[in-house]
Design a protein around this motif. Structure first.
Motif, short mmCIF file in Angstrom:
data_model
loop_
_atom_site.label_atom_id
_atom_site.label_comp_id
_atom_site.label_asym_id
_atom_site.label_seq_id
_atom_site.Cartn_x
_atom_site.Cartn_y
_atom_site.Cartn_z
N THR A 129 -27.22 20.86 -14.06
CA THR A 129 -27.33 21.00 -15.34
C THR A 129 -27.35 19.85 -16.16
O THR A 129 -26.42 19.18 -16.12
N PRO A 130 -28.53 19.47 -17.07
CA PRO A 130 -28.26 18.33 -17.77
C PRO A 130 -27.14 18.51 -18.86
O PRO A 130 -26.86 19.35 -19.43
N PRO A 131 -26.34 17.57 -18.85
CA PRO A 131 -24.89 17.47 -19.38
C PRO A 131 -24.92 17.71 -20.86
O PRO A 131 -24.03 17.99 -21.59
N THR A 132 -25.91 17.47 -21.64
CA THR A 132 -26.24 17.49 -23.10
C THR A 132 -27.03 18.75 -23.48
O THR A 132 -27.17 18.75 -24.71
N ALA A 180 -33.78 20.27 -14.31
CA ALA A 180 -32.68 20.21 -13.45
C ALA A 180 -32.92 19.33 -12.02
O ALA A 180 -32.11 18.96 -11.37
N GLU A 181 -34.36 19.59 -11.40
CA GLU A 181 -34.48 19.13 -10.01
C GLU A 181 -34.45 17.66 -10.30
O GLU A 181 -34.16 16.97 -9.28
N PHE A 182 -34.45 17.07 -11.17
CA PHE A 182 -34.44 15.66 -11.57
C PHE A 182 -33.16 14.96 -11.16
O PHE A 182 -32.77 13.89 -10.92
N LEU A 183 -32.24 16.03 -11.24
CA LEU A 183 -30.75 15.32 -11.20
C LEU A 183 -30.07 15.80 -9.74
O LEU A 183 -28.91 15.40 -9.64
N TRP A 184 -31.00 16.20 -8.91
CA TRP A 184 -30.55 16.45 -7.70
C TRP A 184 -31.27 15.37 -6.66
O TRP A 184 -30.92 15.46 -5.52
N GLU A 185 -32.19 14.60 -7.44
CA GLU A 185 -32.86 13.75 -6.48
C GLU A 185 -32.12 12.68 -5.83
O GLU A 185 -32.50 12.24 -4.80
N ILE A 186 -31.15 12.53 -6.55
CA ILE A 186 -30.13 11.14 -6.14
C ILE A 186 -29.62 11.28 -4.51
O ILE A 186 -30.03 10.53 -3.55
N PRO A 187 -28.79 12.42 -4.21
CA PRO A 187 -28.54 12.59 -2.99
C PRO A 187 -29.68 12.70 -2.01
O PRO A 187 -29.38 12.43 -0.83
N THR A 235 -18.77 11.80 -3.52
CA THR A 235 -18.79 12.95 -4.35
C THR A 235 -18.85 12.59 -5.75
O THR A 235 -18.53 13.21 -6.61
N ASP A 236 -18.92 11.21 -6.08
CA ASP A 236 -19.09 10.82 -7.58
C ASP A 236 -20.50 10.03 -7.70
O ASP A 236 -20.45 8.75 -8.25
N LEU A 237 -21.48 10.37 -7.20
CA LEU A 237 -22.94 9.94 -7.39
C LEU A 237 -23.07 10.25 -8.98
O LEU A 237 -22.99 11.21 -9.39
N HIS A 238 -23.57 9.02 -9.56
CA HIS A 238 -24.00 9.01 -11.01
C HIS A 238 -25.45 9.27 -10.95
O HIS A 238 -26.27 9.16 -10.16
N GLN A 239 -25.94 9.78 -12.20
CA GLN A 239 -27.47 9.97 -12.52
C GLN A 239 -28.00 8.74 -12.29
O GLN A 239 -29.38 8.82 -11.78
N THR A 240 -27.67 7.52 -12.69
CA THR A 240 -28.18 6.28 -12.21
C THR A 240 -26.99 5.51 -11.49
O THR A 240 -26.06 5.49 -11.86
N VAL A 273 -33.82 22.26 -3.22
CA VAL A 273 -33.50 21.04 -2.69
C VAL A 273 -33.89 21.11 -1.08
O VAL A 273 -34.38 19.88 -0.54
N LYS A 274 -33.78 22.18 -0.67
CA LYS A 274 -34.37 22.06 0.94
C LYS A 274 -35.86 22.00 1.20
O LYS A 274 -36.17 21.33 2.19
#
Length: 281
Positions: free
Chosen positions: A211-214, A221-228, A180-185, A261-262
């Motif tokens: 949510t983009p942190p800045t 937003a979709e690009f930020l759940w692509e990692i998992p 539960t500590d996956l980073h964006q990169t 995501v689904k």
């Protein structure tokens, strides 16, 4: 055993929010308590992280009216992972026993020291020593395996910057990973360790930023759940649960994200407080 969830291997979510508790009318369905997940496996209770959801778990356990023994694993020592521990009522009862595991923080402090520090004045009125239960602390070295009767808990350093540990729980032919500590990169070294610990698991519990942190909106937003999702495809994960929702993400937005995501990984669900999943079915 402190909790009977009705199956040999079940997972229950007591806190699914990241960063800070968010008790608002817009977060009622998914929940506003910070991270806490209970796994009941082979007659043992394993708790992962002690955010404010740990207080709710403790209240539930007190209603069982029995002596308690459980294992509590921390991913890191940041406030949203430990802030529920001072309010964990069963830890104040002398007849209970808790085994507490954690990695050294970035400043070298042990998990025991981190839990002690947040209970010192002026942060909290009572020191950790007021807890009358048998608290047994274990300093984890990432890569170490813990044997709990028939259950094996594997560990891996999955985020060097935050000194965060990921866990894989193995029992019989079933497995769950809590990462539960996956980073964006993710650099190549971290990615290799992550893929090793999540390979072929029946259930992966992971974080994702929506949510983009800045920014104060949900653009891209979709690009930020692509990692998992990418990791799940690569590691042949059977089911993905995304937790640690951003405090600004309200229920309707999370509904929308779940649909998104689904479409990328069909067997995905966003975690909500009180949700219980059977692993061995």
């Amino acid at each position: 055993m402190p909790s009977i969830l009705g199956e040999d291997f079940t997972v229950k979510f007591w806190g699914v929010r990241g960063l800070i508790p968010t008790p608002t009318s817009n977060t009622r369905r998914y929940g506003g308590n910070t991270a806490c997940v209970e796994m009941y496996v082979a007659g043992q209770s394993l708790i992962f992280d002690g955010g404010t959801g740990l207080r709710i778990l403790g209240k539930n356990w007190q209603e069982l009216h029995k002596n308690l023994e459980a294992h509590l694993f921390f991913t890191n020592s940041q406030s949203n992972r430990i802030q529920g521990f001072p309010f964990f009522a069963p830890a104040f009862m002398a007849e209970n026993c808790f085994h507490i595991y954690g990695n050294a923080a970035s400043n070298g402090a042990s998990i025991k020291q981190c839990l002690c520090d947040q209970m010192l004045q002026p942060h909290f009125p009572y020191p950790l020593q007021v807890m009358q239960s048998d608290l047994q602390f274990y300093n984890l070295t990432p890569g170490k395996e813990i044997e709990l009767k028939d259950v094996t808990v594997q560990t891996a350093l999955i985020n060097k910057a935050q000194r965060s540990i990921g866990y894989r729980i193995n029992w019989n032919k079933y497995s769950v990973a809590y990462v539960t500590d996956l980073h964006q990169t993710i650099d190549a070294e971290d990615k290799e360790r992550i893929l090793h610990i999540i390979k072929d698991v029946d259930l992966l519990i992971a974080n994702a930023t929506y949510t983009p942190p800045t920014a104060n909106n949900h653009e891209c937003a979709e690009f930020l759940w692509e990692i998992p999702v990418q990791l799940s495809h690569t590691a042949n994960v059977k089911r993905l649960v995304i937790s640690h929702h951003h405090p600004d993400d309200h229920d309707e937005f999370l509904d929308h994200i779940q649909e998104q995501v689904k479409s990328a990984f069909h067997n995905t669900i966003l975690a909500s407080e009180g949700m219980t999943l059977a692993v061995n079915k």
